[in-house]
Write a protein that holds these residues in place. Structure first.
Motif: not given
Length: 242
Positions: A77-95, A134-140
């Motif tokens: 799954d190339p998640f990095s390519r799909r997250l690059g254009g969405d800053y909120r998703a990218y920063t949440a994914g980094t956490v 919300q996805l980030l809070d749930s994941y953590q």
């Protein structure tokens, strides 16, 4: 030469020498692994783009003396390519990546639930199933629960008295009754406490029905709980756009 295969999510990379990188990964079967990818910083390398943070890959390793060596990589799954254009998703994914690196020990044989949780969370981010925060809070919350630090949002974390309760203390393990309350405890609203329980359980219908104020309060509590159990705040949290 001893070889083995595993699937992994790339958590972090850093340079080694002139052309190599050390890749930190959460693997399906071997916990957190640090391995050398030789020559990946050369423009001619076919591995470089597959070994960036967020990439979900199938790998072949050669066992080394100190660090293993990545010899093959295929994209799952190339998640990095799909997250690059969405800053909120990218920063949440980094956490999420930093959280995974902190909660999963190296060479852990019990890494499968953490691996599956991280892959599922990153996929939900890329598919925009829920707001990134919300996805980030749930994941953590769920990552800490798998690691053995599940917070209590129903029963009193000290005496087990049934709720609802309104006192939260990270050091005590969650919600406390009035009798067990300790100084410095937060007093979230009943709606926020219910939201925290829904985030931990993955009850997205209840999460979606929550209001913005409760979500902000829940995020603060999640951050405090994570910082307590990881013994410091996550550096990437400062960049999250909620």
């Amino acid at each position: 030469m001893t070889l083995y295969r595993d699937s992994a999510v790339v958590l972090r990379t850093h340079k080694l020498g002139e052309a190599d990188r050390i890749i930190t990964m959460l693997t399906r079967n071997h916990g957190q692994v640090r391995a050398v990818a030789k020559g990946v910083r050369k423009t001619s390398s076919r591995l470089g783009g597959r070994l960036e943070p967020f990439m979900h890959v199938d790998l072949q390793f050669a066992v080394g003396r100190t660090l293993d060596i990545v010899t093959q990589a295929q994209t799952i799954d190339p998640f990095s390519r799909r997250l690059g254009g969405d800053y909120r998703a990218y920063t949440a994914g980094t956490v999420m990546l930093e959280t995974a690196e902190r909660v999963v020990p190296e060479d852990s044989e019990a890494s499968l639930p953490q691996y599956q949780l991280l892959v599922g969370a990153l996929r939900a981010l890329t598919e925009q199933r829920q707001p990134a925060g919300q996805l980030l809070d749930s994941y953590q919350l769920r990552a800490l629960a798998i690691a053995g630090y599940a917070p209590s949002f129903g029963l009193c974390a000290r005496c087990g008295a049934p709720g609802p309760h309104r006192n939260f203390n990270a050091a005590s393990g969650g919600i406390l009754c009035d009798t067990c309350r300790v100084p410095g405890s937060a007093a979230p609203s009943a709606v926020t406490v219910a939201l925290l329980g829904a985030l931990l359980a993955g009850d997205w219908e209840a999460v979606t029905a929550s209001d913005d104020r409760s979500r902000r309060e829940a995020t603060g509590i999640v951050n405090a709980y994570v910082a307590w159990h990881l013994e410091r705040s996550l550096r990437s949290l400062a960049h999250v756009d909620r």
